[in-house]
Design a protein around this motif. Structure first.
Motif, PDB file in Angstrom:
ATOM      1  N   ALA A   6      39.060  45.790 -37.612  1.00 50.35           N
ATOM      2  CA  ALA A   6      37.960  46.278 -36.774  1.00 50.35           C
ATOM      3  C   ALA A   6      36.615  45.867 -37.357  1.00 50.35           C
ATOM      4  O   ALA A   6      35.655  45.608 -36.620  1.00 50.35           O
ATOM      5  CB  ALA A   6      38.048  47.797 -36.648  1.00 50.35           C
ATOM      6  N   ARG A   7      36.550  45.777 -38.686  1.00 49.15           N
ATOM      7  CA  ARG A   7      35.272  45.416 -39.309  1.00 49.15           C
ATOM      8  C   ARG A   7      34.871  43.980 -38.972  1.00 49.15           C
ATOM      9  O   ARG A   7      33.681  43.660 -38.927  1.00 49.15           O
ATOM     10  CB  ARG A   7      35.347  45.608 -40.824  1.00 49.15           C
ATOM     11  CG  ARG A   7      36.329  44.711 -41.543  1.00 49.15           C
ATOM     12  CD  ARG A   7      36.278  44.957 -43.055  1.00 49.15           C
ATOM     13  NE  ARG A   7      37.235  44.134 -43.768  1.00 49.15           N
ATOM     14  CZ  ARG A   7      38.506  44.453 -43.954  1.00 49.15           C
ATOM     15  NH1 ARG A   7      38.985  45.591 -43.462  1.00 49.15           N
ATOM     16  NH2 ARG A   7      39.316  43.651 -44.632  1.00 49.15           N
ATOM     17  N   THR A   8      35.878  43.109 -38.726  1.00 54.21           N
ATOM     18  CA  THR A   8      35.559  41.732 -38.346  1.00 54.21           C
ATOM     19  C   THR A   8      34.866  41.704 -36.997  1.00 54.21           C
ATOM     20  O   THR A   8      33.841  41.031 -36.811  1.00 54.21           O
ATOM     21  CB  THR A   8      36.840  40.882 -38.292  1.00 54.21           C
ATOM     22  OG1 THR A   8      37.449  40.869 -39.582  1.00 54.21           O
ATOM     23  CG2 THR A   8      36.529  39.454 -37.867  1.00 54.21           C
ATOM     24  N   VAL A   9      35.423  42.449 -36.046  1.00 54.22           N
ATOM     25  CA  VAL A   9      34.819  42.517 -34.715  1.00 54.22           C
ATOM     26  C   VAL A   9      33.434  43.139 -34.802  1.00 54.22           C
ATOM     27  O   VAL A   9      32.480  42.668 -34.161  1.00 54.22           O
ATOM     28  CB  VAL A   9      35.724  43.325 -33.765  1.00 54.22           C
ATOM     29  CG1 VAL A   9      35.066  43.462 -32.390  1.00 54.22           C
ATOM     30  CG2 VAL A   9      37.085  42.655 -33.637  1.00 54.22           C
ATOM     31  N   GLN A  10      33.302  44.186 -35.608  1.00 50.65           N
ATOM     32  CA  GLN A  10      32.001  44.846 -35.742  1.00 50.65           C
ATOM     33  C   GLN A  10      30.976  43.914 -36.370  1.00 50.65           C
ATOM     34  O   GLN A  10      29.804  43.876 -35.962  1.00 50.65           O
ATOM     35  CB  GLN A  10      32.142  46.114 -36.586  1.00 50.65           C
ATOM     36  CG  GLN A  10      30.859  46.930 -36.691  1.00 50.65           C
ATOM     37  CD  GLN A  10      30.373  47.413 -35.336  1.00 50.65           C
ATOM     38  OE1 GLN A  10      31.135  47.996 -34.573  1.00 50.65           O
ATOM     39  NE2 GLN A  10      29.100  47.163 -35.020  1.00 50.65           N
ATOM     40  N   THR A  11      31.416  43.132 -37.368  1.00 50.32           N
ATOM     41  CA  THR A  11      30.503  42.193 -38.021  1.00 50.32           C
ATOM     42  C   THR A  11      29.990  41.152 -37.031  1.00 50.32           C
ATOM     43  O   THR A  11      28.793  40.846 -36.987  1.00 50.32           O
ATOM     44  CB  THR A  11      31.211  41.500 -39.198  1.00 50.32           C
ATOM     45  OG1 THR A  11      31.573  42.477 -40.174  1.00 50.32           O
ATOM     46  CG2 THR A  11      30.304  40.462 -39.840  1.00 50.32           C
ATOM     47  N   VAL A  12      30.907  40.607 -36.228  1.00 53.76           N
ATOM     48  CA  VAL A  12      30.504  39.628 -35.217  1.00 53.76           C
ATOM     49  C   VAL A  12      29.531  40.272 -34.234  1.00 53.76           C
ATOM     50  O   VAL A  12      28.505  39.679 -33.857  1.00 53.76           O
ATOM     51  CB  VAL A  12      31.738  39.065 -34.485  1.00 53.76           C
ATOM     52  CG1 VAL A  12      31.308  38.180 -33.315  1.00 53.76           C
ATOM     53  CG2 VAL A  12      32.614  38.271 -35.449  1.00 53.76           C
ATOM     54  N   HIS A  13      29.843  41.488 -33.818  1.00 51.36           N
ATOM     55  CA  HIS A  13      28.968  42.201 -32.882  1.00 51.36           C
ATOM     56  C   HIS A  13      27.572  42.378 -33.470  1.00 51.36           C
ATOM     57  O   HIS A  13      26.553  42.176 -32.782  1.00 51.36           O
ATOM     58  CB  HIS A  13      29.582  43.565 -32.555  1.00 51.36           C
ATOM     59  CG  HIS A  13      28.768  44.381 -31.600  1.00 51.36           C
ATOM     60  ND1 HIS A  13      27.746  45.218 -32.024  1.00 51.36           N
ATOM     61  CD2 HIS A  13      28.809  44.488 -30.246  1.00 51.36           C
ATOM     62  CE1 HIS A  13      27.194  45.804 -30.975  1.00 51.36           C
ATOM     63  NE2 HIS A  13      27.826  45.384 -29.881  1.00 51.36           N
TER      64      HIS A  13
END
Length: 204
Positions: A6-13
């Protein structure tokens, strides 16, 4: 399936938000693009798995079509074939679609021939059941052939006949040759179907 953190998606966001505000750093943009590519590849691998599982569970192509955002069952199946990893080496989605259509055309042609020649195939299967002196491998193939003989569709006899041919000992060489002729015939039929689909000429 590998889980996407989830942190990967959040980082991209977060990087996208920063880019929209004109505050994103170059290294952050590059890192986000690399992460986005990994996420996209992972998600694209999930889709054919989910489609295959739905199909195995009895879901029709008509039901899948609107979920996949396409207008017809044909388009849904075509999308699946494009996404599915190739078992025969095709590198493109269109190559996988063509390979699957080639396989199906060959299967249909062989099945039609088997049904027209059901009497011959059933006679061979019956004769195979009377063979003696078989080793364990040949006997197992003969047993599978006996089971297939009880089915209505003569197409089911082709694979066990081919398996038996590969296991027959030398004293049954004459019978093995007859089975080999069946295999050669179905190979020609399959190739003829492929040639016809591609606009080529068929063998005699």
């Amino acid at each position: 399936m590998n889980a996407i953190p989830a942190r990967t998606v959040q980082t991209v966001h977060d990087v996208v938000a920063a880019a929209r505000a004109g505050a994103a750093k170059s290294e952050d943009l590059l890192a986000a693009l690399a992460a986005l590519r990994a996420v996209r590849e992972e998600l694209s691998a999930w889709e054919p798995e989910l489609i295959a599982a739905a199909r195995d569970g009895g879901t029709s192509w008509n039901t899948l079509a609107p979920v996949l955002g396409v207008a017809s069952r044909q388009a849904a199946e075509r999308r699946f074939l494009r996404l599915r990893p190739s078992a025969t080496g095709e590198n493109t989605g269109e190559g996988r679609v063509d390979a699957e259509r080639d396989r199906r055309a060959g299967d249909r042609a062989v099945a039609d021939w088997a049904r027209r020649n059901a009497t011959v195939l059933r006679r061979l299967a019956g004769q195979a059941g009377a063979l003696r002196g078989l080793d364990a491998g040949a006997q197992a193939s003969a047993d599978r052939l006996g089971v297939a003989l009880g089915e209505d569709d003569a197409t089911s006899l082709l694979r066990p006949l081919a398996d038996l041919r590969d296991h027959l000992p030398g004293e049954h060489g004459g019978f093995a040759e007859r089975l080999a002729e069946i295999g050669e015939r179905t190979d020609r039929i399959r190739q003829d179907a492929l040639d016809h689909r591609r606009g080529g000429t068929t063998s005699s």
